[in-house]
Enzyme design. Structure first.
Site, mmCIF file in Angstrom:
data_model
loop_
_atom_site.group_PDB
_atom_site.id
_atom_site.type_symbol
_atom_site.label_atom_id
_atom_site.label_comp_id
_atom_site.label_asym_id
_atom_site.label_seq_id
_atom_site.Cartn_x
_atom_site.Cartn_y
_atom_site.Cartn_z
ATOM 1 N N CYS A 262 0.669 -4.069 5.875
ATOM 2 C CA CYS A 262 -0.286 -3.166 6.542
ATOM 3 C C CYS A 262 -1.499 -3.901 7.099
ATOM 4 C CB CYS A 262 -0.703 -2.038 5.603
ATOM 5 S SG CYS A 262 -1.773 -2.515 4.230
ATOM 6 N N HIS A 310 -4.474 0.473 1.605
ATOM 7 C CA HIS A 310 -3.627 0.630 2.790
ATOM 8 C C HIS A 310 -4.504 0.856 4.019
ATOM 9 C CE1 HIS A 310 0.223 1.248 4.763
ATOM 10 N NE2 HIS A 310 -0.320 2.249 5.435
ATOM 11 N N HIS A 322 0.904 2.235 11.631
ATOM 12 C CA HIS A 322 0.745 1.417 10.421
ATOM 13 C C HIS A 322 2.095 0.850 9.998
ATOM 14 C CE1 HIS A 322 1.961 4.522 7.120
ATOM 15 N NE2 HIS A 322 2.515 4.870 8.251
#
Length: 347
Positions: A262, A310, A322
């Site tokens: 990520c 994240h 993402h």
């Protein structure tokens, strides 16, 4: 007769006790055997329970991945500092050798002329540092000799300092590598547990784990590009890069160009826009100005979970791009897919 009856009564009583104990134990064993098949066996989890557990394992793996990324960044920096120290020490050793050669030339000339100044014995010493500390030569040396000796003393001192700094970096590097190993084992352990859980599902159910968020995201590459415009050219370039990487696989620790985790995707997107971002989510959230969720613009970084583990890049219309986890590639997803933790505007 009474004396003979009592032992017989004890034997009879003991037999009853043993019989009762035997029945009790047999009953317990039977109950255990029957119950073992129902009471102690782990019930087969439902597909929904497996998906929930896998999602949790992926989230825990991502926390460990970001810690790994941070430790790797520090290890790489320590390795670079160590290499720089070694290069600088090598250059100073070259200068030291030149200075010692100059002293040796003076010493040879004096020897040929009939004498060797004690100070110049330095050039012939196998331990010049010790000699410099122990010899009272300064008063007996000429000005040129004093200058050469001063150069040698300075180079020796600086080389010693560099070697000391290098030892510190070596110790730091060992510590960072041990930390990397711990985080790597945590990540791989979590991912292996998720893989084993997923293997219990049918192919259709496994596909559903990776496709749920993709199905919930209405935007496509074209509609998202048309739905919102980035506020400036650099944000637009970062968003465009992320669009180009849709479908790229998630690989923990990867920063592109063909696979990403990520934070690696975010770092690569802004690198393509000419902006250097830190490696980890924990650092990326402080790489710009915080913005409220209600004021998000394309190019803003959006962060999730209480531990800031994240990150995605906002692309407008309530959507982000993402790199989710190993079960799904880089994709478009709703910002409200995960617990929102904050947003940062880099440019």
């Amino acid at each position: 007769m009474g004396a003979h009856r009592r032992p017989r009564q004890r034997a009879t009583g003991g037999g009853r006790a043993r019989t009762a104990a035997t029945i009790t134990l047999a009953g317990a064993a039977t109950a255990t055997g029957l119950g073992g098949g129902t009471g102690h066996a782990d019930p087969q989890p439902t597909a929904a329970q497996v998906r929930a557990k896998v999602d949790k394992l992926y989230q825990e793996a991502e926390v460990a991945t970001e810690k790994y990324n941070g430790a790797k960044e520090k290890a790489d920096a320590a390795e670079q500092r160590l290499e720089d120290l070694r290069d600088e020490a090598a250059r100073k050793e070259d200068r030291l050798n030149s200075a010692r050669e100059a002293l040796g030339s003076v010493a040879a000339a004096q020897y040929r002329s009939g004498g060797l100044d004690p100070a110049l014995q330095l050039a012939l010493s196998s331990d010049p540092d010790r000699y410099l500390d122990g010899a009272a030569f300064a008063e007996r040396a000429g000005s040129r000799q004093q200058a050469e000796v001063g150069r040698v003393r300075k180079e020796l001192r600086e080389i010693g300092q560099l070697r000391g700094a290098a030892r510190v970096e070596v110790s730091s590097l060992k510590s960072r590598r041990a930390e990397l190993k711990r985080h790597r084992e945590t990540v791989t352990g979590k991912l292996e547990s998720a893989r084993r859980l997923l293997s219990r599902l049918t192919a259709e159910e496994r596909a559903d784990v990776g496709d749920r968020a993709a199905r919930s995201a209405p935007g496509s590459r074209e509609s998202l590009s048309a739905s919102a415009q980035a506020p400036n050219s650099r944000a637009a370039a970062a968003v465009a890069y992320a669009h180009q990487k849709l479908g790229s696989p998630y690989v923990w620790g990867a920063t592109g160009p063909n696979a990403f985790d990520c934070s690696g995707l975010i770092q690569a997107a802004y690198r393509a826009a000419g902006i250097s971002l830190p490696r980890t989510t924990y650092a990326q959230i402080d790489a710009g100005r915080r913005v409220p969720r209600s004021e998000l613009l394309p190019g803003d970084l959006v962060f999730f979970y209480s531990g800031i583990s994240h990150v995605g890049i906002y692309v407008g219309n309530g959507q982000m791009i993402h790199a989710p986890n190993p079960s799904a590639p880089v994709r478009v997803a709703p910002v409200d897919e995960m617990p929102f933790a904050g947003a940062t505007r880099v440019v």
